[in-house]
Design a protein around this motif. Structure first.
Motif, PDB file in Angstrom:
ATOM      1  N   ALA A  68       0.931  -1.187   0.190  1.00 15.29           N
ATOM      2  CA  ALA A  68       0.012   0.134   0.015  1.00 15.29           C
ATOM      3  C   ALA A  68       1.044   0.980   0.051  1.00 15.29           C
ATOM      4  O   ALA A  68       0.395   2.531   0.425  1.00 15.29           O
ATOM      5  CB  ALA A  68      -1.044   0.175   1.047  1.00 15.29           C
ATOM      6  N   ASN A  77      -6.345   4.188   8.185  1.00 19.34           N
ATOM      7  CA  ASN A  77      -7.453   3.478   7.519  1.00 19.34           C
ATOM      8  C   ASN A  77      -7.471   2.033   8.006  1.00 19.34           C
ATOM      9  O   ASN A  77      -8.468   1.205   8.474  1.00 19.34           O
ATOM     10  CB  ASN A  77      -7.361   3.237   6.161  1.00 19.34           C
ATOM     11  CG  ASN A  77      -7.847   4.622   5.396  1.00 19.34           C
ATOM     12  OD1 ASN A  77      -8.547   5.131   6.138  1.00 19.34           O
ATOM     13  ND2 ASN A  77      -7.389   4.798   4.182  1.00 19.34           N
ATOM     14  N   GLN A 103      -9.842   0.013  10.702  1.00 22.26           N
ATOM     15  CA  GLN A 103     -10.431  -1.461  10.349  1.00 22.26           C
ATOM     16  C   GLN A 103     -10.286  -2.612  11.251  1.00 22.26           C
ATOM     17  O   GLN A 103     -10.235  -3.806  11.119  1.00 22.26           O
ATOM     18  CB  GLN A 103     -10.233  -1.970   9.159  1.00 22.26           C
ATOM     19  CG  GLN A 103     -10.531  -1.200   7.728  1.00 22.26           C
ATOM     20  CD  GLN A 103      -9.720  -1.593   6.543  1.00 22.26           C
ATOM     21  OE1 GLN A 103      -9.943  -2.535   6.047  1.00 22.26           O
ATOM     22  NE2 GLN A 103      -8.865  -0.699   6.128  1.00 22.26           N
ATOM     23  N   LYS A 136     -13.066  -9.354   3.647  1.00 23.64           N
ATOM     24  CA  LYS A 136     -12.041  -8.554   4.018  1.00 23.64           C
ATOM     25  C   LYS A 136     -11.129  -8.308   2.813  1.00 23.64           C
ATOM     26  O   LYS A 136     -10.809  -6.904   2.532  1.00 23.64           O
ATOM     27  CB  LYS A 136     -11.172  -9.353   5.158  1.00 23.64           C
ATOM     28  CG  LYS A 136     -10.357  -8.285   6.093  1.00 23.64           C
ATOM     29  CD  LYS A 136      -9.947  -9.103   7.133  1.00 23.64           C
ATOM     30  CE  LYS A 136     -11.047  -8.922   8.176  1.00 23.64           C
ATOM     31  NZ  LYS A 136     -10.945  -9.847   9.133  1.00 23.64           N
ATOM     32  N   PHE A 167     -10.252  -4.435   0.875  1.00 21.84           N
ATOM     33  CA  PHE A 167      -9.242  -3.922   0.384  1.00 21.84           C
ATOM     34  C   PHE A 167      -9.416  -3.524  -1.176  1.00 21.84           C
ATOM     35  O   PHE A 167      -8.898  -2.444  -1.544  1.00 21.84           O
ATOM     36  CB  PHE A 167      -7.847  -5.023   0.297  1.00 21.84           C
ATOM     37  CG  PHE A 167      -7.480  -5.469   2.017  1.00 21.84           C
ATOM     38  CD1 PHE A 167      -7.135  -4.610   2.532  1.00 21.84           C
ATOM     39  CD2 PHE A 167      -7.587  -6.821   2.337  1.00 21.84           C
ATOM     40  CE1 PHE A 167      -6.662  -4.862   3.793  1.00 21.84           C
ATOM     41  CE2 PHE A 167      -6.992  -7.234   3.432  1.00 21.84           C
ATOM     42  CZ  PHE A 167      -6.586  -6.161   4.196  1.00 21.84           C
ATOM     43  N   GLN A 179     -10.942  -0.046  -1.294  1.00 21.43           N
ATOM     44  CA  GLN A 179      -9.749   0.774  -0.903  1.00 21.43           C
ATOM     45  C   GLN A 179      -8.903   1.108  -2.152  1.00 21.43           C
ATOM     46  O   GLN A 179      -7.775   1.734  -2.191  1.00 21.43           O
ATOM     47  CB  GLN A 179      -8.951   0.557   0.407  1.00 21.43           C
ATOM     48  CG  GLN A 179      -9.946   0.401   1.586  1.00 21.43           C
ATOM     49  CD  GLN A 179      -8.930  -0.134   2.832  1.00 21.43           C
ATOM     50  OE1 GLN A 179      -7.907   0.422   3.407  1.00 21.43           O
ATOM     51  NE2 GLN A 179      -9.634  -1.323   3.423  1.00 21.43           N
ATOM     52  N   LEU A 239      -7.059  -1.051  -3.230  1.00 18.54           N
ATOM     53  CA  LEU A 239      -5.811  -1.779  -3.292  1.00 18.54           C
ATOM     54  C   LEU A 239      -5.890  -3.194  -4.087  1.00 18.54           C
ATOM     55  O   LEU A 239      -6.904  -3.705  -4.404  1.00 18.54           O
ATOM     56  CB  LEU A 239      -5.425  -2.332  -1.626  1.00 18.54           C
ATOM     57  CG  LEU A 239      -5.376  -1.151  -0.738  1.00 18.54           C
ATOM     58  CD1 LEU A 239      -5.459  -1.609   0.602  1.00 18.54           C
ATOM     59  CD2 LEU A 239      -3.937  -0.427  -1.027  1.00 18.54           C
TER      60      LEU A 239
END
Lengths: 273, 273
Positions: free
Chosen positions: A113, A145, A149, B142, B146, B149, B151
């Motif tokens: 990331a 972020n 979570q 999950k 990601f 986001q 990702l």
């Protein structure tokens, strides 16, 4: 911390904890440390070392380790070793252990990331450190972020080389300080360096001779008379730097003292401005 | 895919792409593959192998590799090797290369955010595979977080042993299939196995003798007459399993054919129910 009118009036606490390689190398000490860490109610980010294990793996692979002032010279084969050991072996086993303890850990390097961007260190006093990174930017928003979570970031000492797309070996103390500074924009940050000693010692032969408090003035004196030297100097420079850049508290203590260090009792060495 | 009344009426497309070890081992082929992957507009998850590199590192460390039916026997030293190589060296270099190409990759093992839970494989036909994982659960929610986001998850073939807190060596083809199935709850999933051949071959000595389409009936025939054998059988079993469990499309193709495989042209071997 309280502010008033147009400013943040409540800031959550965040622990940024660095765990050193000598503790990681001792499975029982490491498990004790992780248990204590898991019991702390605050949000947290863990940064780990692993140099001792990297040196062992390098040796088995026939790759010689060369250190200058406590910093590892990192050529391509050594970069592969630290990528394997820090990013793989050490990071993933810490993540697994924390998961087993019920904490939703996520292992990260600077490339993941793109949380920690860096550049390859230029020649310094004629020394080529190789694939070693100097940090340019920590993405605190992205780390925030992950915390939102309910993830517990576990960060390996590898930064992301934005020029090459590769990884760069990065001092874990420096990384902990940079992460703590970036998170200080969002949190009241308590930075704790955990290692195998009870703090900064005034006598290297007496493990109980802990300096309770270091300020810039007694730090200067201790450096001058040689009481504080070698690898402890960059660690402490990082600690003072973090305080100057907005981190609330910095402690250097034994891994077994984490609980006391967080509760504010007299454990380890407190760094003060 | 369109549904009507009380059901989802629009489902986004997701590519679940597996890249094999022989491609990873060739830096130019790997870069070509990553560039193509990066140009695909769909959301994606990448799962990688790395067995060839693990075997090389193990050899340098003096650890012998023992394979049974294409599966690696994983004792503790070999588990450390695959944790280093899959979770560290291969995963982090893929993440860095994707970041350099402008894609916000995040490297994950099954332990990270506990995305892939597994148990240690029990004795099978009297064979102890060691620290090898059979997958119990993939946390699609999950992984979806990601993706939301922006990702790009890059997953190493290591699952999380919920009993011990350790990692387990897990076949990357199986992992890709399990991830694709879990994501089929949220997406129209296209599962693509990329490797160093143009597809499943009807003649092992002719790289162009690609079987265009495999259905359960011609698969059975090809297995019976020995055309399809060895390591290709578990790969194809995984492919059929994924289709049966809700994955929309499965293709096995050359890493250089990724673009064609996604666009639906006649690349590689398509698996059909």
């Amino acid at each position: 911390v309280l502010y008033f009118q147009n400013q943040k009036f409540m800031i959550s606490k965040l622990l940024v904890i660095k765990i050193g390689g000598n503790v990681l190398d001792n499975p029982e000490a490491c498990q004790r440390f992780l248990k204590t860490l898991g019991q702390l109610p605050q949000q947290k980010i863990l940064i780990h070392g692993g140099g001792k294990i990297a040196t062992q793996v390098a040796q088995k692979l026939g790759i010689a380790t060369q250190m200058i002032d406590g910093r590892r010279i990192t050529d391509q084969p050594m970069l592969d070793v630290v990528t394997m050991v820090y990013g793989g072996l050490v990071n993933k086993n810490l993540v697994g252990s924390l998961q087993l303890l019920g904490h939703n850990a996520i292992g990260l390097t600077g490339a993941d990331a793109a949380i920690i961007k860096a550049h390859k260190r230029p020649l310094k006093n004629g020394i080529d450190y190789g694939y070693v990174g100097d940090i340019d930017q920590v993405d605190g928003l992205k780390l925030n972020n992950f915390l939102a979570q309910n993830l517990l970031p576990v960060i390996a000492p590898l930064s992301f080389d934005t020029a090459s797309g590769g990884l760069l070996n990065t001092n874990a103390d420096t990384m902990a300080s940079a992460v703590a500074v970036a998170m200080a924009a969002y949190y009241d940050v308590n930075l704790i360096y955990c290692f195998e000693k009870k703090g900064v010692l005034s006598n290297p032969n007496d493990d109980d001779a802990v300096i309770a408090e270091l300020s810039p003035s007694n730090y200067a004196t201790y450096k001058e008379d040689g009481t504080i030297n070698k690898g402890m100097i960059p660690k402490l420079d990082n600690a003072f730097d973090a305080l100057q850049k907005g981190v609330t508290q910095v402690t250097i203590c034994h891994a077994d003292q984490l609980q006391e260090a967080v509760s504010g009792s007299n454990a380890g060495t407190k760094i003060r401005l």
